[in-house]
Scaffold this active site. Sequence first.
Site, PDB file in Angstrom:
ATOM      1  N   ASP A   1      22.057  47.447  43.633  1.00  0.00           N
ATOM      2  CA  ASP A   1      22.311  46.164  42.967  1.00  0.00           C
ATOM      3  C   ASP A   1      22.997  45.227  43.957  1.00  0.00           C
ATOM      4  OD1 ASP A   1      22.891  44.041  41.308  1.00  0.00           O
ATOM      5  OD2 ASP A   1      24.160  45.172  39.906  1.00  0.00           O
TER       6      ASP A   1
ATOM      7  N   LYS B   1      21.726  42.870  29.340  1.00  0.00           N
ATOM      8  CA  LYS B   1      23.150  42.850  28.993  1.00  0.00           C
ATOM      9  C   LYS B   1      23.290  41.899  27.813  1.00  0.00           C
ATOM     10  CE  LYS B   1      24.996  43.588  33.630  1.00  0.00           C
ATOM     11  NZ  LYS B   1      25.628  42.916  34.781  1.00  0.00           N
TER      12      LYS B   1
ATOM     13  N   ASP C   1      18.821  40.853  36.727  1.00  0.00           N
ATOM     14  CA  ASP C   1      20.016  40.933  35.883  1.00  0.00           C
ATOM     15  C   ASP C   1      20.445  39.493  35.602  1.00  0.00           C
ATOM     16  OD1 ASP C   1      22.673  41.034  34.965  1.00  0.00           O
ATOM     17  OD2 ASP C   1      23.370  42.472  36.448  1.00  0.00           O
TER      18      ASP C   1
ATOM     19  N   GLY D   1      25.866  47.010  32.174  1.00  0.00           N
ATOM     20  CA  GLY D   1      27.241  47.100  31.687  1.00  0.00           C
ATOM     21  C   GLY D   1      28.102  46.027  32.328  1.00  0.00           C
TER      22      GLY D   1
ATOM     23  N   LYS E   1      23.615  54.052  40.687  1.00  0.00           N
ATOM     24  CA  LYS E   1      23.330  52.689  41.153  1.00  0.00           C
ATOM     25  C   LYS E   1      24.417  52.336  42.140  1.00  0.00           C
ATOM     26  CE  LYS E   1      24.361  48.244  38.991  1.00  0.00           C
ATOM     27  NZ  LYS E   1      24.154  47.419  37.778  1.00  0.00           N
TER      28      LYS E   1
ATOM     29  N   LYS F   1      26.123  49.444  44.581  1.00  0.00           N
ATOM     30  CA  LYS F   1      26.229  48.017  44.892  1.00  0.00           C
ATOM     31  C   LYS F   1      26.004  47.834  46.393  1.00  0.00           C
ATOM     32  CE  LYS F   1      27.587  46.400  40.852  1.00  0.00           C
ATOM     33  NZ  LYS F   1      26.892  45.322  40.141  1.00  0.00           N
TER      34      LYS F   1
ATOM     35  N   GLU G   1      18.136  45.559  42.179  1.00  0.00           N
ATOM     36  CA  GLU G   1      18.576  44.647  41.128  1.00  0.00           C
ATOM     37  C   GLU G   1      19.084  43.345  41.736  1.00  0.00           C
ATOM     38  OE1 GLU G   1      21.389  46.682  38.654  1.00  0.00           O
ATOM     39  OE2 GLU G   1      22.018  44.870  37.609  1.00  0.00           O
TER      40      GLU G   1
ATOM     41  N   SER H   1      27.438  52.960  37.851  1.00  0.00           N
ATOM     42  CA  SER H   1      27.381  51.889  38.832  1.00  0.00           C
ATOM     43  C   SER H   1      28.516  52.110  39.821  1.00  0.00           C
ATOM     44  CB  SER H   1      27.536  50.536  38.124  1.00  0.00           C
ATOM     45  OG  SER H   1      27.616  49.489  39.063  1.00  0.00           O
TER      46      SER H   1
END
Length: 375
Positions: free
Chosen positions: A194, A268, A244, A296, A166, A168, A219, A140
């Site tokens: 995400d 998660k 998520d 995570g 991934k 952000k 996400e 991430s």
Amino acid sequence: MKLRQLRLHHIEMPLVAPFTTSFGTQTVKRTFLIEARLETASGELVTGWGENVALDDPVYSSEHLAGSALVIERWLAPILFAAEDVTAETVGHLLRRIIGHSMAKSALEMAVLDAQLRADGRSFASYLGAVATTVPSGVSVGIQPSVDDTVRVIGGYLEQGYARIKLKIQPGSDLPHVAAVRRAFGDDLPFQVDANAAYSLADSSHLRRLDDYGLLLIEQPLGEADMRQHAELATLMRTPVCLDESIVSAESAADAIALGAAAVINIKPGRVGGYLEARRVHDVSRALGIAVWCGGMLETGIGRAANAALAALPGFTLPGDISGSDRFYAEDITTEPIRMHDGVVDVPTGPGFGVDVDHERLGRFRTRVQELAAR
Ligand code: OSB
Ligand code: MG
């Protein structure tokens, strides 16, 4: 088993680099580890370790670190101390009267689970029914100050061998970054984004432009409670919508899938109240044909090891955010860090979560110990 003692080890670990998401920048990991001591039916004392994943501030979910510790001290621990028989399978049930605080409950369940498995000499992977010995390791990547930084940082992770990226995103830091990553690394790179709830449904025409980049998924584009709006967004864009923050239980996963709000689910354990509920989210998703992957929360080696075992269940068909410890920490709290090699992380095979706390490092990272015992 009878719960005899709980010790909350509050720790602070520096991050190797600042981690920026749409909700803020983190430079240090503050959390607490739970050391639980339980007495088995045969009178043997066993110890297990759990990890809290709540962030300092209630910006990812309503839960936060200080609140998590308080809820354990004041409400959750007394319930478990009063119970005649505490097992991993009954922790969730025993604590059901207390609403919310999933991360606090999960940390307690972890500690009991680790102790129970160690007493049985059994690995968490074997207990769960894991079907893989390694799991693909994704990373991430935080929001970077410039497009060039994004490409450089991702290039570094790809050189290390990570299997999936991934990135952000947030308004003002999305399309140009995504476009540059595709340009630099090609269409075959397994790549997803995400948003951590940074957009609204009114941004749908903007978000739709992400469809040009062949992303694995987007996400949590919208708010935690925006289940119906996610379903509507999903009809407006081709990129699969993954939830998520919105998935807080197996029931909410079933609802999201039925509504068409989730084509993919990020699991998660802390967010759903523990690893047993996480397995139920996996089970319901798998039964309904929805892919899941393991998210995570900047875990230490303890949570990272447990996540690797969870991700070895058959429904985890996408690479998770289970990177090597060194992605966040120069030194981990466990004697052996979690290592990414050849794009994978090994599923631990030792008893319990299969990792041991390094007490010298724990001593250095520790800021405070909270002792809890039956009154
Ligand atoms: O949204 O997945 C998220 C970290 C903290 C809070 C929320 C998220 C994240 C990450 C990091 O993306 C995942 C990791 O631990 O590698
Ligand atoms: Mg997320």
